[in-house]
Write an enzyme that holds these catalytic residues in place. Structure first.
Site, PDB file in Angstrom:
ATOM      1  N   HIS A 306      39.494  62.644  16.555  1.00  0.00           N
ATOM      2  CA  HIS A 306      40.183  63.846  17.030  1.00  0.00           C
ATOM      3  C   HIS A 306      39.349  64.484  18.130  1.00  0.00           C
ATOM      4  CE1 HIS A 306      42.216  67.729  17.053  1.00  0.00           C
ATOM      5  NE2 HIS A 306      43.224  67.066  16.532  1.00  0.00           N
ATOM      6  N   ASP A 363      47.384  62.376  10.879  1.00  0.00           N
ATOM      7  CA  ASP A 363      48.441  61.388  11.051  1.00  0.00           C
ATOM      8  C   ASP A 363      48.226  60.130  10.233  1.00  0.00           C
ATOM      9  OD1 ASP A 363      50.006  62.875  12.703  1.00  0.00           O
ATOM     10  OD2 ASP A 363      48.875  62.339  14.488  1.00  0.00           O
TER      11      ASP A 363
HETATM   12  N1  CMC Z   1      39.065  53.975  17.110  1.00  0.00           N
HETATM   13  C1  CMC Z   1      37.935  53.454  17.666  1.00  0.00           C
HETATM   14  N2  CMC Z   1      37.131  54.125  18.503  1.00  0.00           N
HETATM   15  C2  CMC Z   1      37.485  55.383  18.812  1.00  0.00           C
HETATM   16  C3  CMC Z   1      38.636  55.998  18.274  1.00  0.00           C
HETATM   17  C4  CMC Z   1      39.425  55.237  17.384  1.00  0.00           C
HETATM   18  N3  CMC Z   1      40.536  55.769  16.848  1.00  0.00           N
HETATM   19  N4  CMC Z   1      38.738  57.251  18.753  1.00  0.00           N
HETATM   20  C5  CMC Z   1      37.688  57.448  19.567  1.00  0.00           C
HETATM   21  N5  CMC Z   1      36.925  56.316  19.596  1.00  0.00           N
HETATM   22  C6  CMC Z   1      35.676  56.144  20.340  1.00  0.00           C
HETATM   23  C7  CMC Z   1      35.943  55.950  21.812  1.00  0.00           C
HETATM   24  O1  CMC Z   1      36.054  54.591  22.155  1.00  0.00           O
HETATM   25  C8  CMC Z   1      34.734  56.603  22.424  1.00  0.00           C
HETATM   26  O2  CMC Z   1      33.682  55.679  22.350  1.00  0.00           O
HETATM   27  P1  CMC Z   1      32.524  55.660  23.532  1.00  0.00           P
HETATM   28  O3  CMC Z   1      31.880  57.024  23.464  1.00  0.00           O
HETATM   29  O4  CMC Z   1      31.642  54.543  23.125  1.00  0.00           O
HETATM   30  O5  CMC Z   1      33.274  55.450  24.800  1.00  0.00           O
HETATM   31  C9  CMC Z   1      34.400  57.764  21.492  1.00  0.00           C
HETATM   32  O6  CMC Z   1      34.941  57.376  20.209  1.00  0.00           O
HETATM   33  C10 CMC Z   1      35.026  59.098  21.910  1.00  0.00           C
HETATM   34  O7  CMC Z   1      36.398  58.891  22.180  1.00  0.00           O
HETATM   35  P2  CMC Z   1      37.231  59.688  23.270  1.00  0.00           P
HETATM   36  O8  CMC Z   1      38.447  58.905  23.630  1.00  0.00           O
HETATM   37  O9  CMC Z   1      36.325  60.131  24.378  1.00  0.00           O
HETATM   38  O10 CMC Z   1      37.631  60.984  22.443  1.00  0.00           O
HETATM   39  P3  CMC Z   1      38.802  61.967  22.787  1.00  0.00           P
HETATM   40  O11 CMC Z   1      38.413  63.275  22.224  1.00  0.00           O
HETATM   41  O12 CMC Z   1      39.158  61.910  24.230  1.00  0.00           O
HETATM   42  O13 CMC Z   1      40.055  61.337  21.993  1.00  0.00           O
HETATM   43  C11 CMC Z   1      41.694  60.895  20.355  1.00  0.00           C
HETATM   44  C12 CMC Z   1      40.552  61.829  20.798  1.00  0.00           C
HETATM   45  C13 CMC Z   1      42.415  61.515  19.149  1.00  0.00           C
HETATM   46  C14 CMC Z   1      42.727  60.727  21.495  1.00  0.00           C
HETATM   47  C15 CMC Z   1      41.075  59.517  19.983  1.00  0.00           C
HETATM   48  O14 CMC Z   1      40.171  59.667  18.897  1.00  0.00           O
HETATM   49  C16 CMC Z   1      42.148  58.483  19.636  1.00  0.00           C
HETATM   50  O15 CMC Z   1      42.683  57.834  20.548  1.00  0.00           O
HETATM   51  N6  CMC Z   1      42.487  58.292  18.302  1.00  0.00           N
HETATM   52  C17 CMC Z   1      43.537  57.412  17.903  1.00  0.00           C
HETATM   53  C18 CMC Z   1      44.883  58.101  18.099  1.00  0.00           C
HETATM   54  C19 CMC Z   1      45.140  59.190  17.072  1.00  0.00           C
HETATM   55  O16 CMC Z   1      44.966  58.993  15.875  1.00  0.00           O
HETATM   56  N7  CMC Z   1      45.618  60.354  17.563  1.00  0.00           N
HETATM   57  C20 CMC Z   1      46.029  61.478  16.697  1.00  0.00           C
HETATM   58  C21 CMC Z   1      45.146  62.677  16.846  1.00  0.00           C
HETATM   59  S1  CMC Z   1      45.468  63.896  15.565  1.00  0.00           S
HETATM   60  C22 CMC Z   1      47.086  64.451  15.815  1.00  0.00           C
HETATM   61  C23 CMC Z   1      47.427  64.929  17.180  1.00  0.00           C
HETATM   62  O17 CMC Z   1      46.584  65.539  17.865  1.00  0.00           O
HETATM   63  O18 CMC Z   1      48.558  64.769  17.586  1.00  0.00           O
END
Ligand code: CMC
Length: 428
Positions: A306, A363
């Site tokens: 998240h 989710d």
């Molecule tokens: N699986 C594997 N690695 C992950 C994941 C994941 N689900 N989420 C983040 N990471 C890693 C990512 O690769 C990155 O690694 P590095 O620092 O080595 O590059 C690090 O963790 C930080 O990720 P980020 O993309 O910079 O983080 P963010 O804050 O931009 O993204 C997120 C947050 C929710 C979009 C992301 O965690 C994600 O894509 N999760 C899967 C989709 C998901 O479940 N979304 C629902 C969120 S809750 C409900 C809502 O908000 O609607």
């Protein structure tokens, strides 16, 4: 407003910028005069350090795993409130006294039907249309049906539009489902609760009476409450940005639905369940964990991570407890659940996920419950949109009433070609 300021050393001299306090949470540096005073912009793609507005609706502390609506903790609301009460709270700022709650519930129930011509509108979609495609279209189309609530300068019309959106969303979502399976649309039954009515419109048929299962009704109520608002997330910011131009509320909420659809946001519940099905058996989990960790593989564990919660998602805690309760009480066994439990266990103990503070989010568990209740996977995000509508309209109302509100207009760091002369096609 605090009397503090920060000094920034910039080319050409130092500049002071005011620091503003919220009631709780980080202070912000007021950089509204940054460009006029220094000729520079800030650069913050993804808005990881930018407060886009002030708001008194929802507070999140991502480090502590705290989520408050108008000051009330989400777990208390999920435990004790009805969805109507939470809607009133988000819209009006206070928990309603008994008469106010009764009046509000009655008002919402008077707006549950759709204009009959909207049934024709549904028929323009293919039967296999994704419910979110239908939701975007039908909600946007409401602006063509309810002209008497599109004057955004009139607070009464704004409230009528808000009530209509909250009231009609279950009918719109349930009809999207009915359309896809070829069953007749169900008219709302206002004698039922908000959730009970939605369950009947989704799973009932006109030929038979439908009895609402109280266990499922309670689980749905919790799911709706847990999704009701979440501060300045992507879809809410989309609603605010669309609304900042003066667009009508139905168009703005349609924009929010479009944003919510993506798998990084509301679409994650559908994506998470599809992923669990794809994994299929606990034996294949290590393969997927390895893929999630592989920098060269775009795969992510859906339902994990998240942007704001870096400790745990407080909604996920309640959702997990609800999932356990529903599955036990309904006596459901499903291989997808074994995969979900094992995946959760492995990921929570894996250094990659621990170091990056990646926890199952709301989710991950909501998909499991909705699957157990019998919703088709494509409906999951539509349910999220239904529940989030109150948050969107509360935030939209707050924005329109804010005397400091301006059209949202971010700036950019331009990296394209500098000025050059047009070259005729024959000379290229
Ligand atoms: N699986 C594997 N690695 C992950 C994941 C994941 N689900 N989420 C983040 N990471 C890693 C990512 O690769 C990155 O690694 P590095 O620092 O080595 O590059 C690090 O963790 C930080 O990720 P980020 O993309 O910079 O983080 P963010 O804050 O931009 O993204 C997120 C947050 C929710 C979009 C992301 O965690 C994600 O894509 N999760 C899967 C989709 C998901 O479940 N979304 C629902 C969120 S809750 C409900 C809502 O908000 O609607």
């Amino acid at each position: 407003m605090s009397d503090k300021s920060v000094k920034m050393e910039m080319p050409g001299g130092a500049h002071d910028f005011p620091v503003i306090d919220g009631t709780v949470g980080p202070q912000v540096i007021d950089i509204r005069k940054l460009y006029s005073e220094t000729g520079m912009f800030t650069f913050d793609p993804g808005y990881t350090s930018t407060a886009s507005c002030q708001s008194a609706i929802t507070y999140i502390d991502g480090e502590q795993g705290i989520l408050l609506h108008r000051g009330y903790p989400i777990d208390q609301l999920a435990q004790h409130s009805t969805f109507m009460e939470v809607c009133y709270l988000l819209l009006h700022g206070e928990l309603p006294a008994a008469q106010k709650l009764h009046d509000f519930t009655y008002t919402i129930s008077r707006h549950t039907m759709l204009h009959e011509q909207l049934a024709t509108f549904y028929r323009g979609f293919r039967r296999d249309a994704h419910p979110m495609a239908i939701m975007c279209g039908v909600v946007g189309a409401l602006s063509a049906f309810y002209h008497d609530s599109t004057d955004i300068t009139d607070p009464e019309q704004r409230m009528i539009a808000s009530h209509r959106l909250i009231a009609k969303m279950p009918t719109i979502a349930a009809s999207a489902h009915k359309y896809s399976i070829g069953q007749p649309f169900m008219y709302p039954d206002n004698s039922l609760s908000y959730t009970g009515n939605f369950l009947r419109m989704t799973f009932g048929v006109p030929a038979e009476p439908y009895e609402v299962n109280p266990i499922i009704e309670r689980a749905m109520r919790r799911i709706f409450i847990l999704h009701a608002d979440h501060e300045q997330n992507a879809s809410t910011s989309t609603v605010r940005l669309a609304g900042s131009s003066g667009a009508n509320p139905f168009a703005c909420i349609a924009a929010g639905i479009a944003c919510l659809w993506g798998p990084a946001h509301g679409g994650a519940n559908e994506a998470a369940l599809n992923m669990l099905r794809e994994i299929g058996t606990t034996k294949r989990i290590p393969e997927y964990i390895a893929r999630a960790k592989d920098k060269d593989d775009p795969f992510r564990l859906m339902g994990f991570g998240h942007r704001v919660y870096k400790n745990f998602d407080p909604r996920a805690k309640v959702m997990k407890a609800t999932a356990d309760e529903v599955l036990k009480e309904l006596n459901i066994t499903d291989p997808v659940l074994d995969v979900a439990k094992e995946l959760e266990h492995i990921a929570l103990n894996d250094p990659y996920f621990i170091d990056k503070k990646l926890y199952p989010n709301v989710d991950f568990y909501s998909g499991v419950i909705l699957n157990a209740i019998g919703f088709p996977t494509e409906m999951f995000t539509a349910l999220f949109a239904l529940a989030r509508t109150v948050g969107w309209v509360a935030q939209w109302n707050e924005m329109i009433s804010d005397p400091e509100q301006k059209i949202g207009r971010p700036r950019q760091l331009y990296t394209g070609a500098t000025q050059r002369d047009y070259v005729p096609v024959s000379k290229r």
